[in-house]
Design an enzyme around this catalytic site. Structure first.
Site, PDB file in Angstrom:
ATOM      1  CE  LYS A   1      -5.800  -8.232  -1.574  1.00 27.14           C
ATOM      2  NZ  LYS A   1      -5.616  -8.092  -0.186  1.00 27.14           N
TER       3      LYS A   1
ATOM      4  CE  LYS B   1      -4.417  -1.657   1.630  1.00 29.63           C
ATOM      5  NZ  LYS B   1      -5.460  -1.631   2.638  1.00 29.63           N
TER       6      LYS B   1
ATOM      7  CE  LYS C   1     -13.116  -4.645   1.344  1.00 31.25           C
ATOM      8  NZ  LYS C   1     -13.730  -4.684   2.605  1.00 31.25           N
TER       9      LYS C   1
END
Ligand code: TYM
Length: 339
Positions: free
Chosen positions: A201, A115, A204
């Site tokens: 993966k 991230k 969202k």
């Protein structure tokens, strides 16, 4: 058996969340209920502060997610359903664990590295210290089973390390303050991949809605997304070795197996030799069969805002009660004076 798990109320819940985690929340909720254990499932709204967020959206999606979880089979009569923000003991315990967690441990977290990317200096402190809050989330209830997808395994290992170090430093083997939690990861659906890229993966935060199947998608949308899923031109093999280096094909076969309760080998036994023109509609139908009742129930529950608020309020009150003894024991172990 104390089952604890959380889910971030940002964006839409998708098939990866369902197969990787939510299905097991329901399974373990029933097991815990039958055996006199406990099951606590919460919306990790405090975790959402680690990334830029819109307050109005966070509020709305927290309520939508309660509706989705109940639509998936979580039963407020069997499980304690709540959002973290109403149980301040999570954040409180996080601070008490900050002296135990090591910078080096957090620096190794792959989710932090992914991230933050190259811009570590520009990230929020919350993004870095997030796994300590996650440890507090489970340790505060003395969790034994934590149902999660593969991507949360490392965070759970960190929770165990924190618990172990705290017990060593401030308690004894005979009377530990914290129980070491075990991750409960499904074999067949530990990591559902994006429909557009078999190496990423399903998530969202993927900007492409075509990359995931949302639990609130209607039947037409599900069929369309499956038909447009990226694949290769080869027919399906009859043996799993034929799926090596075919990540997209393997992902679709794994999804089919997870949703119909079959192994990858069984799915290939049925569809080996078929092209995607045959396989994709079959997969789409299997998905619609499982997900249509969920999205139907979600639409009904979503209307009843008062009931959703009441579920969270009741769950939070129970959670605060269950969190109190461990929090008190932690203060005591640390030598903090409280009136
Ligand atoms: P979150 O909100 O990203 O995901 C919720 C759950 O869904 C699983 N999952 C997947 N499983 C399989 N395939 C996928 N593509 C996929 N994507 C998501 C996740 O593994 C997770 O179980 N940090 C957590 C929330 C959290 C938590 C906790 C979990 C906060 N505190 C304490 C367990 C215990 C998160 O961001 O999950």
């Amino acid at each position: 058996m104390i089952v604890v798990s959380g889910i971030q109320p940002t964006g839409n819940l998708h098939l990866g969340n369902y197969l990787g985690a939510i299905r097991n929340y329901v399974k373990l909720q029933d097991e815990a209920h039958a055996n006199g254990g406990k099951c606590l499932i919460f919306l990790a709204d405090l975790h959402a502060l680690s990334m830029p967020h819109d307050p109005a959206e966070l509020h709305a999606s927290t309520l939508e997610m309660v509706a989705t979880l109940v639509a998936c089979g979580l039963d407020p009569a069997k499980a304690v359903l709540f959002n973290q923000a109403q149980v301040p003991q999570h954040a409180e315990l996080q601070w008490l664990l900050m002296g135990t967690a090591r910078m080096g441990w957090l620096n190794r977290m792959t989710q932090w590295k992914d991230k933050a990317g190259k811009n570590r200096e520009g990230q929020s402190v919350a993004l870095f210290s997030y796994p300590v809050l996650q440890a507090a989330d489970v340790l505060i209830y003395q969790a034994t089973h934590v149902p999660v997808g593969e991507d949360q395994k490392q965070h759970l290992e960190l929770a165990r390390d924190i618990a172990q170090k705290f017990n060593n430093d401030f308690a004894s083997e005979e009377a530990p303050v914290f129980t070491l939690p075990e991750p409960y990861i499904p074999e067949e659906a530990a990591r559902i991949m994006s429909l557009r890229d078999g190496s990423a993966k399903m998530s969202k935060s993927d900007p492409s809605d075509m990359s995931r199947i949302n639990l609130t998608d209607d039947a037409d949308t599900i069929m369309k997304k499956v038909k447009k899923a990226r694949t290769d031109p080869e027919p399906l093999p009859s043996d799993i070795t034929g799926l090596v280096d075919r990540a997209e094909a393997l992902n679709l076969v794994a999804i089919h197996g997870a949703i119909t309760g079959k192994s990858v080998e069984q799915v290939l036994g049925e569809f080996g030799g078929s092209g995607f023109g045959t396989f994709k509609p079959a997969l789409g139908e299997a998905l619609v069969e499982t997900l249509a009742p969920i999205s139907q129930r979600f639409r009904e529950l979503k209307q009843d805002r008062e009931s959703l608020d009441a579920i969270l309020a009741r769950g939070a009150s129970k959670a605060r009660e269950l969190a109190a003894p461990t929090l008190a024991a932690t203060y005591d172990a640390l030598g903090l004076v409280r009136g």
